[in-house]
Scaffold this motif. Structure first.
Motif, mmCIF file in Angstrom:
data_model
loop_
_atom_site.group_PDB
_atom_site.id
_atom_site.type_symbol
_atom_site.label_atom_id
_atom_site.label_comp_id
_atom_site.label_asym_id
_atom_site.label_seq_id
_atom_site.Cartn_x
_atom_site.Cartn_y
_atom_site.Cartn_z
ATOM 1 N N PHE A 33 -46.781 -90.194 -43.265
ATOM 2 C CA PHE A 33 -45.843 -89.089 -43.292
ATOM 3 C C PHE A 33 -45.036 -89.160 -44.584
ATOM 4 N N VAL A 34 -44.618 -88.004 -45.060
ATOM 5 C CA VAL A 34 -43.634 -87.919 -46.136
ATOM 6 C C VAL A 34 -42.436 -87.205 -45.527
ATOM 7 N N VAL A 35 -41.308 -87.924 -45.406
ATOM 8 C CA VAL A 35 -40.203 -87.396 -44.603
ATOM 9 C C VAL A 35 -38.925 -87.272 -45.422
ATOM 10 N N GLY A 36 -38.117 -86.270 -45.024
ATOM 11 C CA GLY A 36 -36.796 -86.097 -45.601
ATOM 12 C C GLY A 36 -36.798 -85.529 -46.996
ATOM 13 N N GLN A 37 -35.598 -85.177 -47.442
ATOM 14 C CA GLN A 37 -35.440 -84.676 -48.804
ATOM 15 C C GLN A 37 -35.777 -85.746 -49.827
ATOM 16 N N GLU A 38 -35.641 -87.019 -49.419
ATOM 17 C CA GLU A 38 -35.974 -88.118 -50.321
ATOM 18 C C GLU A 38 -37.475 -88.356 -50.416
ATOM 19 N N LEU A 68 -48.676 -86.189 -43.791
ATOM 20 C CA LEU A 68 -48.023 -85.067 -43.125
ATOM 21 C C LEU A 68 -46.588 -84.980 -43.629
ATOM 22 N N VAL A 69 -46.187 -83.807 -44.056
ATOM 23 C CA VAL A 69 -44.853 -83.627 -44.634
ATOM 24 C C VAL A 69 -43.894 -83.120 -43.559
ATOM 25 N N LEU A 70 -42.828 -83.888 -43.333
ATOM 26 C CA LEU A 70 -41.751 -83.499 -42.417
ATOM 27 C C LEU A 70 -40.443 -83.543 -43.200
ATOM 28 N N SER A 71 -40.138 -82.462 -43.866
ATOM 29 C CA SER A 71 -39.026 -82.474 -44.821
ATOM 30 C C SER A 71 -37.662 -82.296 -44.165
ATOM 31 N N THR A 72 -37.615 -81.833 -42.904
ATOM 32 C CA THR A 72 -36.322 -81.522 -42.297
ATOM 33 C C THR A 72 -35.662 -82.716 -41.625
ATOM 34 N N VAL A 73 -36.397 -83.765 -41.381
ATOM 35 C CA VAL A 73 -35.822 -84.927 -40.715
ATOM 36 C C VAL A 73 -35.584 -86.034 -41.742
ATOM 37 N N PRO A 74 -34.369 -86.583 -41.837
ATOM 38 C CA PRO A 74 -34.097 -87.680 -42.772
ATOM 39 C C PRO A 74 -34.937 -88.906 -42.422
ATOM 40 N N ALA A 75 -35.243 -89.686 -43.436
ATOM 41 C CA ALA A 75 -36.095 -90.858 -43.232
ATOM 42 C C ALA A 75 -35.500 -91.818 -42.206
ATOM 43 N N GLU A 76 -34.193 -92.062 -42.273
ATOM 44 C CA GLU A 76 -33.574 -93.006 -41.341
ATOM 45 C C GLU A 76 -33.736 -92.538 -39.903
ATOM 46 N N ALA A 77 -33.559 -91.240 -39.663
ATOM 47 C CA ALA A 77 -33.701 -90.702 -38.312
ATOM 48 C C ALA A 77 -35.150 -90.774 -37.854
ATOM 49 N N PHE A 78 -36.085 -90.500 -38.745
ATOM 50 C CA PHE A 78 -37.501 -90.542 -38.380
ATOM 51 C C PHE A 78 -37.923 -91.962 -38.024
ATOM 52 N N LEU A 79 -37.430 -92.929 -38.763
ATOM 53 C CA LEU A 79 -37.755 -94.323 -38.460
ATOM 54 C C LEU A 79 -37.166 -94.735 -37.110
ATOM 55 N N ALA A 80 -36.004 -94.193 -36.762
ATOM 56 C CA ALA A 80 -35.432 -94.466 -35.442
ATOM 57 C C ALA A 80 -36.311 -93.874 -34.344
ATOM 58 N N VAL A 81 -36.854 -92.687 -34.585
ATOM 59 C CA VAL A 81 -37.774 -92.076 -33.626
ATOM 60 C C VAL A 81 -39.002 -92.963 -33.447
ATOM 61 N N LEU A 82 -39.550 -93.450 -34.554
ATOM 62 C CA LEU A 82 -40.711 -94.336 -34.460
ATOM 63 C C LEU A 82 -40.372 -95.614 -33.699
ATOM 64 N N GLU A 83 -39.189 -96.159 -33.963
ATOM 65 C CA GLU A 83 -38.768 -97.367 -33.250
ATOM 66 C C GLU A 83 -38.767 -97.117 -31.744
ATOM 67 N N PHE A 84 -38.266 -95.974 -31.334
ATOM 68 C CA PHE A 84 -38.253 -95.644 -29.909
ATOM 69 C C PHE A 84 -39.677 -95.485 -29.379
ATOM 70 N N LEU A 85 -40.533 -94.791 -30.121
ATOM 71 C CA LEU A 85 -41.903 -94.563 -29.656
ATOM 72 C C LEU A 85 -42.693 -95.866 -29.552
ATOM 73 N N TYR A 86 -42.464 -96.791 -30.462
ATOM 74 C CA TYR A 86 -43.225 -98.046 -30.476
ATOM 75 C C TYR A 86 -42.680 -99.055 -29.459
#
Length: 281
Positions: A33-38, A68-86
């Motif tokens: 994934f490529v996530v966030g504005q960063e 997969l590009v997910l530009s609306t979610v910040p990287a820190e938040a996306f990593l938290a989502v992954l932490e929950f899923l894993y």
């Protein structure tokens, strides 16, 4: 007849730690994934995402090319989502919890949403409360917090960024611990910020909320000063100021518009309040 098998469980901690080690780990990863504005690159595993989240199952079924590009979610938040899923657990922080909450709602992760709301409820403070006021499940708790810390909340930047419906709800409260003169100033500051952002007149921005200001609570000298300022920078409809003067002239509250004359918890006493016949409840 064969007896049913018995499920036995190994240690949970090593299992969780092993899965945690796969978060954003390129080892065996089969989706990027490529996530966030960063535009941070994040590695993940299709089978785990798909079995844990319907959003990712649908997304990965489309067989779109990686990354997969997910530009609306910040990287820190996306990593938290992954932490929950894993791992079915997540470490939350007050500076980013609302972004994690937004992602949880977007991805349909109801359990993560509930964890975020529970966390926000525990860490409410004067900066966070105005931001979270619009969250339905927390609105009652936020209102109680604001009523107990009204002056501090009014001085925050978050207050100036409240939506009009949220501010309207606040101004209808009898339990705000702040005087009406301060609420008038706060409403003017809020409207100025909104006018600058929206490029609209201050009075137009303020229109949905200023009707809830209880001008009849102000002393005559304060009301005169407000009237003069209102000529220089229109904020309050003239007829609303006339209504307040009417309460003074008649030396009684307007029972047809009772809330406009009713004292709040933080209202400072004025001489004319004894004529309003509407004590704080």
């Amino acid at each position: 007849m064969e007896t049913p098998g018995l499920a036995v469980h190994g240690e949970a901690a090593p299992f969780s730690a092993a899965l945690r080690s796969l978060i954003n780990n390129p080892l065996y990863s089969d989706v990027r994934f490529v996530v966030g504005q960063e535009r941070q690159e994040v590695f993940a595993h299709r089978c785990l995402l798909a079995c844990r989240c319907n959003f990712f199952q649908r997304l990965l079924d489309t067989r779109v090319p990686s990354p997969l590009v997910l530009s609306t979610v910040p990287a820190e938040a996306f990593l938290a989502v992954l932490e929950f899923l894993y791992t079915n657990s997540v470490k939350l922080h007050r500076h980013s919890v609302l972004e994690v909450l937004t992602a949880a709602v977007e991805y349909g992760l109801e359990e993560l949403r509930e964890l975020c709301l529970e966390f926000v409820g525990k860490v409410l403070d004067v900066e966070l409360v105005a931001v979270t006021f619009g969250l339905g499940p927390l609105q009652g708790r936020c209102m109680a917090f604001i009523e107990a810390h009204s002056q501090e909340v009014l001085r925050t930047r978050s207050f100036l960024e409240l939506s009009a419906p949220a501010l309207l709800l606040l101004l209808r409260s009898d339990r705000l611990g702040v005087d009406e003169s301060e609420l008038v100033l706060a409403a003017r500051s809020w409207a100025r910020v909104g006018a600058a952002v929206l490029e609209r007149p201050v009075a137009e921005v303020a229109a949905p909320v200023v009707r809830e200001l209880r001008l009849a609570l102000l002393a005559p000298a304060e009301l005169s000063a407000l009237e003069e300022q209102n000529r220089r920078e229109p904020l309050i409809p003239v007829e609303q100021i006339v209504e307040a003067w009417k309460c003074h002239a008649l030396r009684r509250g307007d029972t047809a518009r009772g809330a406009r004359c009713r004292r709040r918890r933080g209202t400072l006493p004025r001489e004319h309040h004894r004529f309003l016949d509407m004590p704080f409840k």
